[in-house]
Design a protein around this motif. Structure first.
Motif, PDB file in Angstrom:
ATOM      1  N   ASP A  53       0.809  -1.215   0.000  1.00 36.74           N
ATOM      2  CA  ASP A  53       0.000   0.000   0.000  1.00 36.74           C
ATOM      3  C   ASP A  53       0.845   1.269   0.000  1.00 36.74           C
ATOM      4  OD1 ASP A  53      -2.329  -1.438  -0.026  1.00 36.74           O
ATOM      5  OD2 ASP A  53      -2.560  -1.459   2.157  1.00 36.74           O
ATOM      6  N   MET A  54       2.184   1.110   0.145  1.00 37.61           N
ATOM      7  CA  MET A  54       3.063   2.278   0.055  1.00 37.61           C
ATOM      8  C   MET A  54       3.039   2.866  -1.354  1.00 37.61           C
ATOM      9  SD  MET A  54       6.426   1.026   2.142  1.00 37.61           S
ATOM     10  CE  MET A  54       6.411   0.710   3.908  1.00 37.61           C
ATOM     11  N   VAL A  55       2.709   2.041  -2.336  1.00 42.71           N
ATOM     12  CA  VAL A  55       2.637   2.497  -3.724  1.00 42.71           C
ATOM     13  C   VAL A  55       1.209   2.960  -3.991  1.00 42.71           C
ATOM     14  CG1 VAL A  55       2.882   1.869  -6.145  1.00 42.71           C
ATOM     15  CG2 VAL A  55       4.455   0.930  -4.439  1.00 42.71           C
ATOM     16  N   ILE A  56       1.048   4.221  -4.307  1.00 43.89           N
ATOM     17  CA  ILE A  56      -0.272   4.787  -4.565  1.00 43.89           C
ATOM     18  C   ILE A  56      -0.311   5.385  -5.966  1.00 43.89           C
ATOM     19  CG2 ILE A  56      -0.641   5.304  -2.120  1.00 43.89           C
ATOM     20  CD1 ILE A  56      -0.038   8.237  -2.761  1.00 43.89           C
ATOM     21  N   SER A  57      -1.507   5.709  -6.403  1.00 41.60           N
ATOM     22  CA  SER A  57      -1.685   6.333  -7.715  1.00 41.60           C
ATOM     23  C   SER A  57      -1.777   7.847  -7.539  1.00 41.60           C
ATOM     24  CB  SER A  57      -2.950   5.802  -8.388  1.00 41.60           C
ATOM     25  OG  SER A  57      -3.290   6.591  -9.503  1.00 41.60           O
ATOM     26  N   LYS A  58      -0.816   8.578  -8.078  1.00 40.70           N
ATOM     27  CA  LYS A  58      -0.841  10.038  -7.976  1.00 40.70           C
ATOM     28  C   LYS A  58      -2.062  10.601  -8.706  1.00 40.70           C
ATOM     29  CE  LYS A  58       0.828  14.175  -7.090  1.00 40.70           C
ATOM     30  NZ  LYS A  58      -0.119  15.041  -7.827  1.00 40.70           N
ATOM     31  N   ILE A  59      -2.434   9.986  -9.822  1.00 37.82           N
ATOM     32  CA  ILE A  59      -3.603  10.456 -10.565  1.00 37.82           C
ATOM     33  C   ILE A  59      -4.862  10.256  -9.734  1.00 37.82           C
ATOM     34  CG2 ILE A  59      -4.943  10.212 -12.694  1.00 37.82           C
ATOM     35  CD1 ILE A  59      -2.477   9.133 -14.061  1.00 37.82           C
ATOM     36  N   LEU A  60      -4.940   9.107  -9.036  1.00 35.50           N
ATOM     37  CA  LEU A  60      -6.090   8.841  -8.189  1.00 35.50           C
ATOM     38  C   LEU A  60      -6.197   9.884  -7.077  1.00 35.50           C
ATOM     39  CD1 LEU A  60      -7.294   5.379  -7.008  1.00 35.50           C
ATOM     40  CD2 LEU A  60      -7.031   7.181  -5.327  1.00 35.50           C
ATOM     41  N   VAL A  61      -5.071  10.217  -6.470  1.00 35.29           N
ATOM     42  CA  VAL A  61      -5.055  11.245  -5.425  1.00 35.29           C
ATOM     43  C   VAL A  61      -5.526  12.586  -5.988  1.00 35.29           C
ATOM     44  CG1 VAL A  61      -3.579  12.570  -3.863  1.00 35.29           C
ATOM     45  CG2 VAL A  61      -3.269  10.103  -4.069  1.00 35.29           C
ATOM     46  N   ASP A  62      -5.059  12.915  -7.180  1.00 35.51           N
ATOM     47  CA  ASP A  62      -5.469  14.178  -7.807  1.00 35.51           C
ATOM     48  C   ASP A  62      -6.973  14.201  -8.077  1.00 35.51           C
ATOM     49  OD1 ASP A  62      -2.864  15.024  -7.761  1.00 35.51           O
ATOM     50  OD2 ASP A  62      -2.454  14.526  -9.859  1.00 35.51           O
ATOM     51  N   ARG A  63      -7.537  13.074  -8.522  1.00 36.04           N
ATOM     52  CA  ARG A  63      -8.975  13.017  -8.794  1.00 36.04           C
ATOM     53  C   ARG A  63      -9.777  13.200  -7.501  1.00 36.04           C
ATOM     54  NH1 ARG A  63      -7.224  13.613 -12.947  1.00 36.04           N
ATOM     55  NH2 ARG A  63      -7.623  12.561 -14.940  1.00 36.04           N
ATOM     56  N   LYS A  64      -9.310  12.623  -6.416  1.00 32.80           N
ATOM     57  CA  LYS A  64     -10.010  12.789  -5.142  1.00 32.80           C
ATOM     58  C   LYS A  64      -9.962  14.242  -4.689  1.00 32.80           C
ATOM     59  CE  LYS A  64      -8.090   9.492  -2.639  1.00 32.80           C
ATOM     60  NZ  LYS A  64      -7.903   8.575  -1.500  1.00 32.80           N
ATOM     61  N   GLU A  65      -8.843  14.900  -4.932  1.00 36.18           N
ATOM     62  CA  GLU A  65      -8.741  16.317  -4.585  1.00 36.18           C
ATOM     63  C   GLU A  65      -9.689  17.155  -5.442  1.00 36.18           C
ATOM     64  OE1 GLU A  65      -4.628  17.328  -4.892  1.00 36.18           O
ATOM     65  OE2 GLU A  65      -4.085  16.390  -2.983  1.00 36.18           O
ATOM     66  N   GLU A  66      -9.853  16.776  -6.718  1.00 35.26           N
ATOM     67  CA  GLU A  66     -10.810  17.469  -7.584  1.00 35.26           C
ATOM     68  C   GLU A  66     -12.234  17.285  -7.075  1.00 35.26           C
ATOM     69  OE1 GLU A  66     -10.495  17.036 -11.895  1.00 35.26           O
ATOM     70  OE2 GLU A  66      -8.483  16.206 -11.620  1.00 35.26           O
ATOM     71  N   MET A  67     -12.571  16.055  -6.675  1.00 31.62           N
ATOM     72  CA  MET A  67     -13.908  15.784  -6.152  1.00 31.62           C
ATOM     73  C   MET A  67     -14.163  16.549  -4.860  1.00 31.62           C
ATOM     74  SD  MET A  67     -14.606  11.708  -6.815  1.00 31.62           S
ATOM     75  CE  MET A  67     -16.259  11.853  -6.115  1.00 31.62           C
ATOM     76  N   LEU A  68     -13.162  16.585  -3.994  1.00 30.69           N
ATOM     77  CA  LEU A  68     -13.311  17.308  -2.728  1.00 30.69           C
ATOM     78  C   LEU A  68     -13.524  18.797  -2.982  1.00 30.69           C
ATOM     79  CD1 LEU A  68     -13.242  17.445   0.348  1.00 30.69           C
ATOM     80  CD2 LEU A  68     -10.739  17.555   0.222  1.00 30.69           C
ATOM     81  N   ALA A  69     -12.733  19.362  -3.888  1.00 29.43           N
ATOM     82  CA  ALA A  69     -12.867  20.783  -4.199  1.00 29.43           C
ATOM     83  C   ALA A  69     -14.238  21.081  -4.801  1.00 29.43           C
ATOM     84  CB  ALA A  69     -11.756  21.215  -5.166  1.00 29.43           C
ATOM     85  N   LEU A  70     -14.715  20.204  -5.679  1.00 31.79           N
ATOM     86  CA  LEU A  70     -16.023  20.400  -6.293  1.00 31.79           C
ATOM     87  C   LEU A  70     -17.135  20.263  -5.258  1.00 31.79           C
ATOM     88  CD1 LEU A  70     -17.658  20.896  -8.842  1.00 31.79           C
ATOM     89  CD2 LEU A  70     -17.590  18.432  -9.302  1.00 31.79           C
ATOM     90  N   ALA A  71     -16.996  19.302  -4.337  1.00 32.26           N
ATOM     91  CA  ALA A  71     -18.000  19.119  -3.288  1.00 32.26           C
ATOM     92  C   ALA A  71     -18.071  20.340  -2.382  1.00 32.26           C
ATOM     93  CB  ALA A  71     -17.677  17.868  -2.468  1.00 32.26           C
TER      94      ALA A  71
END
Length: 207
Positions: A53-71
């Protein structure tokens, strides 16, 4: 939001498929770099502490930040209450006591909150939400004195007529949810839940 959530779901599926391979590449690269810097096998990555789990998706993190900002930009209290699929759900917690005519009575309500029905119903509602690509939970805890609709009850108080239905304490079939003298708000939290089972707090000025 749905388009971002759909993209997030796809990215999470890709990460699930690639995580083991990506983790091995990262670990092998780390061991190679350590060997080149300090000499063969002097330092290696500890297998017992290594986690895929140390390996994450940077794109996935960015998408979650976009969703949070939109929410945070889109959802205020009015929108949340009127949104399609919004559901208001009230429960009683176990910190209270029962009073009759201003006097506490020797009635234990703890057994209602220890019941399987109470926990199963709450878990069932969460399980239903977790099937969605995303959802928002607005939780508010209020303290006060509560009564049933219709004013005073005729006849003497009977603990046998105190029950719990749908996670609410009821008396003679009516839920104890009408504030007698207003309420104090102890917590007021808003969270967005993502498809990868993480969540983030949302700050809204009118909540």
């Amino acid at each position: 939001m749905d388009a971002l959530a759909s993209d997030l779901k796809r990215l999470q599926q890709e990460l699930d498929e690639d995580s083991a391979k990506a983790a091995k590449i990262a670990k092998d690269a780390a061991n190679k770099a350590l060997s080149e810097r300090f000499g063969s096998l002097r330092y290696i990555v500890d297998e017992h502490h290594w986690d895929e789990d140390m390996v994450i998706s940077k794109i996935l993190v960015d998408r979650k930040e976009e969703m949070l900002a939109l929410a945070q930009k889109t959802f205020n209290s009015e929108v949340l209450l009127e949104e399609d699929g919004a559901e208001e759900y009230k429960i009683h917690l176990d910190e209270g006591r029962i009073e009759v005519d201003g006097e506490g009575v020797e009635t234990s309500i703890g057994e209602f909150f220890d019941s399987d029905d109470y926990h199963d119903l709450n878990e069932a509602k969460l399980a239903k939400l977790e099937k969605l690509d995303w959802f928002i939970i607005w939780s508010r805890t209020e303290a006060g004195e509560f009564k049933t609709e219709g004013g005073q009850h005729d006849g003497n108080y009977s603990s046998n007529e105190l029950n719990m239905e749908n996670c609410l304490l009821t008396y003679r079939g009516l839920p104890l949810v009408i504030p007698s003298n207003g309420t104090d708000i102890f917590s007021n939290e808003l969270e967005i839940h993502f498809v990868d089972e993480t969540r983030a707090s949302i700050e809204m000025c009118d909540v």
